[in-house]
Design a protein around this motif. Structure first.
Motif, mmCIF file in Angstrom:
data_model
loop_
_atom_site.group_PDB
_atom_site.id
_atom_site.type_symbol
_atom_site.label_atom_id
_atom_site.label_comp_id
_atom_site.label_asym_id
_atom_site.label_seq_id
_atom_site.Cartn_x
_atom_site.Cartn_y
_atom_site.Cartn_z
ATOM 1 N N GLU A 20 0.828 -1.213 0.000
ATOM 2 C CA GLU A 20 0.000 0.000 0.000
ATOM 3 C C GLU A 20 0.857 1.256 0.000
ATOM 4 O O GLU A 20 0.464 2.274 -0.558
ATOM 5 C CB GLU A 20 -0.927 0.021 1.228
ATOM 6 N N ASP A 45 0.365 -4.919 3.616
ATOM 7 C CA ASP A 45 -0.199 -3.667 4.121
ATOM 8 C C ASP A 45 0.541 -3.368 5.421
ATOM 9 O O ASP A 45 0.336 -4.037 6.438
ATOM 10 C CB ASP A 45 -1.712 -3.824 4.366
ATOM 11 N N VAL A 89 0.461 -1.030 7.687
ATOM 12 C CA VAL A 89 -0.467 -0.801 8.807
ATOM 13 C C VAL A 89 -1.872 -0.826 8.211
ATOM 14 O O VAL A 89 -2.210 0.046 7.416
ATOM 15 C CB VAL A 89 -0.279 0.564 9.498
ATOM 16 N N GLY A 108 -5.657 -0.281 9.137
ATOM 17 C CA GLY A 108 -6.301 0.382 10.272
ATOM 18 C C GLY A 108 -5.403 1.501 10.767
ATOM 19 O O GLY A 108 -5.201 1.680 11.963
ATOM 20 N N THR A 109 -4.862 2.264 9.813
ATOM 21 C CA THR A 109 -3.940 3.357 10.176
ATOM 22 C C THR A 109 -4.623 4.365 11.102
ATOM 23 O O THR A 109 -4.006 4.878 12.037
ATOM 24 C CB THR A 109 -3.443 4.062 8.897
ATOM 25 N N GLU A 143 -6.976 3.786 13.294
ATOM 26 C CA GLU A 143 -7.069 3.209 14.642
ATOM 27 C C GLU A 143 -5.686 3.147 15.294
ATOM 28 O O GLU A 143 -5.552 3.380 16.504
ATOM 29 C CB GLU A 143 -7.690 1.807 14.575
ATOM 30 N N SER A 200 -16.930 -2.257 8.955
ATOM 31 C CA SER A 200 -16.137 -1.034 9.092
ATOM 32 C C SER A 200 -16.834 -0.047 10.026
ATOM 33 O O SER A 200 -18.047 0.155 9.925
ATOM 34 C CB SER A 200 -15.962 -0.399 7.707
ATOM 35 N N SER A 243 -16.065 3.198 10.019
ATOM 36 C CA SER A 243 -16.216 4.479 9.335
ATOM 37 C C SER A 243 -16.984 4.358 8.019
ATOM 38 O O SER A 243 -17.627 5.305 7.593
ATOM 39 C CB SER A 243 -14.841 5.092 9.065
ATOM 40 N N SER A 278 -10.037 -1.881 10.769
ATOM 41 C CA SER A 278 -9.045 -2.709 10.084
ATOM 42 C C SER A 278 -9.656 -3.986 9.516
ATOM 43 O O SER A 278 -10.304 -4.765 10.221
ATOM 44 C CB SER A 278 -7.870 -3.053 11.019
ATOM 45 N N LYS A 311 -10.838 -7.324 11.611
ATOM 46 C CA LYS A 311 -12.195 -7.872 11.460
ATOM 47 C C LYS A 311 -12.154 -9.341 11.034
ATOM 48 O O LYS A 311 -12.862 -10.172 11.585
ATOM 49 C CB LYS A 311 -12.994 -7.046 10.448
ATOM 50 N N HIS A 324 -17.906 -6.517 3.722
ATOM 51 C CA HIS A 324 -17.474 -5.178 3.317
ATOM 52 C C HIS A 324 -17.863 -4.922 1.860
ATOM 53 O O HIS A 324 -17.842 -5.841 1.042
ATOM 54 C CB HIS A 324 -15.955 -5.016 3.470
ATOM 55 N N GLY A 339 -18.001 -1.332 -1.163
ATOM 56 C CA GLY A 339 -17.860 0.097 -1.396
ATOM 57 C C GLY A 339 -16.438 0.571 -1.577
ATOM 58 O O GLY A 339 -16.213 1.746 -1.850
ATOM 59 N N GLY A 340 -15.446 -0.333 -1.441
ATOM 60 C CA GLY A 340 -14.073 0.071 -1.702
ATOM 61 C C GLY A 340 -13.079 -0.597 -0.778
ATOM 62 O O GLY A 340 -13.308 -0.655 0.431
ATOM 63 N N GLN A 341 -12.023 -1.099 -1.384
ATOM 64 C CA GLN A 341 -10.872 -1.678 -0.684
ATOM 65 C C GLN A 341 -9.854 -2.047 -1.765
ATOM 66 O O GLN A 341 -10.182 -2.019 -2.946
ATOM 67 C CB GLN A 341 -11.294 -2.936 0.095
ATOM 68 N N ASP A 371 -5.545 -4.827 1.490
ATOM 69 C CA ASP A 371 -6.427 -4.825 2.658
ATOM 70 C C ASP A 371 -6.912 -6.245 2.993
ATOM 71 O O ASP A 371 -7.194 -6.537 4.155
ATOM 72 C CB ASP A 371 -7.645 -3.925 2.419
HETATM 73 N N1 LIG Z 1 -14.598 2.627 0.746
HETATM 74 C C1 LIG Z 1 -13.302 2.385 0.845
HETATM 75 N N2 LIG Z 1 -12.429 2.745 -0.135
HETATM 76 C C2 LIG Z 1 -11.113 2.464 -0.036
HETATM 77 N N3 LIG Z 1 -10.533 1.832 1.013
HETATM 78 C C3 LIG Z 1 -11.343 1.448 2.019
HETATM 79 C C4 LIG Z 1 -12.754 1.696 1.991
HETATM 80 N N4 LIG Z 1 -13.300 1.178 3.121
HETATM 81 C C5 LIG Z 1 -12.269 0.652 3.823
HETATM 82 N N5 LIG Z 1 -11.099 0.803 3.173
HETATM 83 C C6 LIG Z 1 -9.759 0.385 3.638
HETATM 84 O O1 LIG Z 1 -9.870 -0.896 4.232
HETATM 85 C C7 LIG Z 1 -9.131 -0.936 5.445
HETATM 86 C C8 LIG Z 1 -10.081 -1.271 6.584
HETATM 87 O O2 LIG Z 1 -10.996 -0.195 6.725
HETATM 88 P P1 LIG Z 1 -12.124 -0.188 7.840
HETATM 89 O O3 LIG Z 1 -11.418 -0.163 9.161
HETATM 90 O O4 LIG Z 1 -12.930 1.024 7.574
HETATM 91 O O5 LIG Z 1 -12.878 -1.468 7.658
HETATM 92 C C9 LIG Z 1 -8.451 0.423 5.637
HETATM 93 O O6 LIG Z 1 -7.117 0.260 5.183
HETATM 94 P P2 LIG Z 1 -5.850 1.156 5.682
HETATM 95 O O7 LIG Z 1 -6.014 1.442 7.123
HETATM 96 O O8 LIG Z 1 -4.705 0.267 5.359
HETATM 97 O O9 LIG Z 1 -5.894 2.392 4.827
HETATM 98 C C10 LIG Z 1 -9.288 1.328 4.730
HETATM 99 O O10 LIG Z 1 -8.556 2.386 4.156
#
Ligand SMILES: Nc1ncnc2c1ncn2[C@@H]1O[C@H](COP(=O)(O)O)[C@@H](OP(=O)(O)O)[C@H]1O
Ligand SMILES: [Mg+2]
Length: 263
Positions: free
Chosen positions: A70, A88, A90, A92-93, A95, A161, A163, A185, A189, A203, A205-207, A211
């Protein structure tokens, strides 16, 4: 700040993944304790230190392999490589940088180290440094443990997640009559499911590949179901590293979860 331990090249790939994740985690704990930083500055310092360490060690210990991280530029040399480490430094950067809790810092962050070879993930490890444990893709059974999520109420649990919970989280919870538990993270999880603290992690919507690669290879080794949210396989070392969704769950729940998401 403590110097990281010397690692040996003369170990199996899964042992190396575990040793690298554990050592990077110890380095991150020392940065967290000694740097005087917090929040985003601490996250940035941790990302950088852990990535430098992992890149340096992999260059020394597995010089013929490519690395996708990453935190480092992707030169795409990995697309022609037989073996690619997907890391990766870190996960959960946010957190990791959060220190203002009763315990003096959050524990839901991780270090991910996975190895892809000839089309599949073949080894990996997820360290949870604040809990002092590392899970590897060996077949060692994991005893039920708590520490990431509050004690169980008796209902099934789905971790999401904190957030960016997926829009289908409520539908999955309703289908399983489960409670939703926010945890930071992807690695933490997935390991909550490995540790028996949760029954599923969903999960959407993006990753990105880093991750989920190490969490998935560990979870699969412990007998859990891992897939995209439509039930298809997760694929790694693709040109585009965006891999936006996943399910990690007890195998008997997969059909219900996929059905609830697709409905
Ligand atoms: N919608 C999204 N788009 C891109 N990355 C996402 C995302 N949702 C979660 N992630 C990434 O997935 C990891 C776990 O997120 P979460 O704690 O929200 O579940 C985090 O990685 P990093 O901490 O390595 O950046 C976060 O950036
Ligand atoms: Mg991550």
């Amino acid at each position: 700040m403590a110097a990281p331990v010397e690692l040996s090249a003369d170990v199996s790939d899964v042992e190396l993944a575990g040793a690298l994740a554990t050592a990077a985690g110890e380095l991150l704990l020392s940065v967290r304790a000694d740097s005087g930083l917090s929040g985003r500055e601490l996250g940035d310092a941790g990302d950088r230190r852990s990535d430098d360490f992992l890149q340096d060690q992999l260059a020394k210990l597995r010089p013929d392999d490519a690395v996708l991280s990453e935190e480092s530029a992707d030169d795409l040399a990995r697309l022609n490589a037989a073996r690619v480490w997907i890391v990766d430094p870190v996960d959960g950067t946010r957190e990791y940088g959060t220190l203002d809790t009763p315990a003096g810092g959050r524990s839901d962050w991780a270090v991910h180290v996975a190895l892809w070879e000839a089309g599949s993930l073949v080894a990996g490890a997820v360290a949870l440094p604040a809990l002092g444990v590392t899970y590897s893709s060996d077949s060692t059974p994991v005893a039920p443990e708590t520490g990431l999520a509050p004690p169980r109420t008796g209902r099934p649990r789905v971790v999401v997640s904190g957030s960016r919970p997926p829009e289908f989280a409520d539908a999955v919870a309703a289908a399983l009559d489960a409670e939703l538990v926010p945890v930071g993270s992807a690695g933490a999880k997935a390991m909550a499911v490995v540790r028996g603290e949760a029954d599923a992690y969903v999960h959407g919507g993006g990753q990105f590949e880093w991750d989920s690669a190490a969490p998935v290879v560990v979870a699969e080794a412990k007998g859990l179901w891992c897939s995209r949210i439509d039930g298809t396989p997760l694929e790694y070392n693709q040109r585009d590293t965006y891999l936006p969704d996943l399910i990690v769950c007890r195998p008997e729940l997969a059909e219900t979860i996929i059905g609830a998401i697709q409905a």
